[in-house]
Write a protein that holds these residues in place. Sequence first.
Motif, PDB file in Angstrom:
ATOM      1  N   SER A  32      -1.254 -40.920 115.401  1.00  0.00           N
ATOM      2  CA  SER A  32      -0.364 -41.508 116.400  1.00  0.00           C
ATOM      3  C   SER A  32       0.657 -42.435 115.760  1.00  0.00           C
ATOM      4  CB  SER A  32      -1.158 -42.307 117.426  1.00  0.00           C
ATOM      5  OG  SER A  32      -2.125 -41.501 118.008  1.00  0.00           O
ATOM      6  N   ASN A  33       0.420 -42.815 114.517  1.00  0.00           N
ATOM      7  CA  ASN A  33       1.374 -43.682 113.838  1.00  0.00           C
ATOM      8  C   ASN A  33       2.184 -42.969 112.778  1.00  0.00           C
ATOM      9  OD1 ASN A  33       0.982 -46.258 115.084  1.00  0.00           O
ATOM     10  ND2 ASN A  33      -1.060 -46.216 114.219  1.00  0.00           N
ATOM     11  N   THR A  67      -0.060 -42.974 125.318  1.00  0.00           N
ATOM     12  CA  THR A  67      -0.059 -42.374 123.990  1.00  0.00           C
ATOM     13  C   THR A  67      -0.140 -43.458 122.920  1.00  0.00           C
ATOM     14  OG1 THR A  67       2.323 -42.376 124.019  1.00  0.00           O
ATOM     15  CG2 THR A  67       1.265 -40.355 124.666  1.00  0.00           C
ATOM     16  N   ALA A  70       2.686 -43.937 120.528  1.00  0.00           N
ATOM     17  CA  ALA A  70       3.079 -42.786 119.714  1.00  0.00           C
ATOM     18  C   ALA A  70       4.367 -42.147 120.233  1.00  0.00           C
ATOM     19  CB  ALA A  70       1.963 -41.754 119.685  1.00  0.00           C
ATOM     20  N   ASN A  73       7.420 -43.938 119.022  1.00  0.00           N
ATOM     21  CA  ASN A  73       7.577 -43.808 117.574  1.00  0.00           C
ATOM     22  C   ASN A  73       7.901 -42.382 117.162  1.00  0.00           C
ATOM     23  OD1 ASN A  73       7.069 -46.452 117.081  1.00  0.00           O
ATOM     24  ND2 ASN A  73       4.877 -46.169 116.805  1.00  0.00           N
ATOM     25  N   ALA A  75       5.855 -39.950 116.981  1.00  0.00           N
ATOM     26  CA  ALA A  75       4.826 -39.586 116.010  1.00  0.00           C
ATOM     27  C   ALA A  75       4.442 -38.124 116.173  1.00  0.00           C
ATOM     28  CB  ALA A  75       3.602 -40.473 116.223  1.00  0.00           C
ATOM     29  N   ALA A  78       2.942 -37.473 119.440  1.00  0.00           N
ATOM     30  CA  ALA A  78       3.743 -38.183 120.426  1.00  0.00           C
ATOM     31  C   ALA A  78       3.351 -37.815 121.851  1.00  0.00           C
ATOM     32  CB  ALA A  78       5.215 -37.886 120.210  1.00  0.00           C
ATOM     33  N   GLN A 197      -6.157 -45.152 123.154  1.00  0.00           N
ATOM     34  CA  GLN A 197      -4.737 -45.452 123.074  1.00  0.00           C
ATOM     35  C   GLN A 197      -4.387 -46.711 123.850  1.00  0.00           C
ATOM     36  OE1 GLN A 197      -3.759 -44.117 120.735  1.00  0.00           O
ATOM     37  NE2 GLN A 197      -2.843 -42.116 120.955  1.00  0.00           N
TER      38      GLN A 197
END
Lengths: 436, 74
Positions: A32-33, A67, A70, A73, A75, A78, A197
Motif C-alpha cells: 500500500s506504500n 485503502t 494507498a 499515493n 500505490a 491503490a 487500513q
Amino acid sequence: MLRVFVQAFRTPDLRQKLLFMLGIIVLFRLGSNLPTPNVDVEAVQICSDQALEEEGFGLYGLLNLFTGGALLNLAIFALGIIPYITSAIIFQLLTVVIPKLETLKKEGPSGQAQITQYTRYLTIGLALLQATTLVTLAESGQFFPGCPQEIVADNSVGSLALMVLVMTSGTALVMWMGELISDRGVGNGMSLLIFTQIVASVPGMFWNIQLTRGWGIFALVLAVALVVVALIVYVELSQRRIPVQYAKRMVGRRMYGGSSTYIPLKINQAGVIPVIFASSLLYVPMLWAQFNQESAWAAWVAEHFQRGDHPIYLAFYFLLIVGFAFFYVSITFNPKDVSDNMKRYGGFVPGIRAGRPTEEYLTYILNRITSAGAIYLGLVALLPLMAFNIINPGMGMAFSNTFGGTSILIMVGVGLQTVQQIEGQLQQRNYEGFLK
Amino acid sequence: MTLVLSILLVITSVLLLVLILMHKGKGGGLSDMFGGGMTASVGGSSVAERNLDRLTVAVGLVWFACIVALGLIL
C-alpha cells in the motif's frame, strides 16, 4: 483480553495462524506504500498533502481511508479491496434477480463456490475499469484538482497501460491475500484488510489534531471516541435470547433431550457489513460522474456527494445502511430453516406451536430487533460526523471521515469479531482445562 | 534496462492475474460472510493446489521485485 492473547500465542496451532495473518498484513501495508511505476513520487506527495488539507475531498477521503492512504499515493494496491466488495454486492443483489444464480445458490456449497468464482472474475473486470479511470485522471491532472504538479512521469500510452495493468494485478493480489487470511488465518480476510487500513491511518490523524488544534481539542476528541467505542461494544454484544425447550425422548433405553436453551438474536445481527457496503456503493455515482464531467448529473453529484456532509448525502447513506442491514439479516438468518430444525429435534418455544407459528414468531421478533439494530447502525455512522460539523465546522473532511462513525464502527466491529473467533478456537483446545 | 524490466513486469502481471484466478475462491472473502459460515474447509489442499500456491508466490515475488527495481531506476 491480554490473557487471551498470551494463551493464543502459547497454542502452537493458533500461533501459526496469527503469525500468518500478521505476515500477510505486513506485506499488504508494504504494497500500500509502494508507488506504481511511472508515478512521480515527490509530486504525488506534495499534491496529496495539499488535497488532504483541502475541503471537498469527501467521498474520496473515505475511500482513501479504506485503502489506508494507498489511493492518494497511487500505490500498487491503490484500489485495495473495494473492487472485490463492489463485485460481491453486485452478485448478492443479482442472486435475487437472476433465476440461474438463485438455483446455483440453492445448490449448496458447490453452487456457492461457483458464485464466488464469478465474483472473482467480476472483481478483475471492475479493477481494470477503476484502474483505468484512476490512471486517466492522474494523467490529465484531474485527480488532484488545483495541484499544478505533473504526477505521471511518462505520458506515452504504453507506460499508462503498464500502470493500469500493475494496479489491476495488485488488486488481484489483495483479493488473494484476503482469501488466504480467511482460509489459513483467523477471522474474515476481507474485513480484516479494511480494518488494517483504517487502523493504519488513525494514529497519524490523532497526532495531526494535536499539532493543529492543541491539547484541548485533542483530549475532547479522544474522550468522544472512547465513549463511542464503549457504546458500540455494548450494543454489539447485546442480544435477545429466545427460550427453546426440548422435549424428552427415549431412544432405546436412554433418555435424550429435555434441556432448555435459547436462540441468541443479536441486536445488530448484520455486524459492520451494511456500513462497508453502503459506503462502497456511494462511491459508484462519483465514479460515474468522473467519466462525463460536463453533464448536469455530474455537477449534481459533485455538489451533493463530494463533500460528504450534505444532507442529501447523509440521508442516502442512512437509508442504504438500513436497507443493507435488513437485506443481510434476511440472508444470514432464515426463520424457516431454524423452526424446521427445532421441530425435527423436538424443540419448541414455550407457548408457541412448532412449525409455522414458530416461524412467524421468529420472523416477527427478527424484524423488530433488526429495525432497532439498523437504525442504531445508521445513527452511529452519522452522528459523530454531524456532531463534529456542528461543534467545529471546517475541521476538514479527512478528519470527519477518520473519526466519523463509519471507521469507528468498522474498527470495533471487526476487532470484536476477530477476538471472539480467537477465543472460540482457544476453547476448542483448552476445553479440558476449563473443566478441571 | 527499463524496457526489459517493463516487459518482465507486463508478463508477470498477466501471469499473476491468471494464476490468482485459477485458485478456487475457497470460502473466500465476502461470500463466506454471506453464507453464514457454512464453508468449512473440508480436508487439506491438494498437491495441485499447493503447487499453484507456490507458483503464485514465486511470480508475486518477481512482480514485486520488478516494481521496486523500476521505482529505483526512475
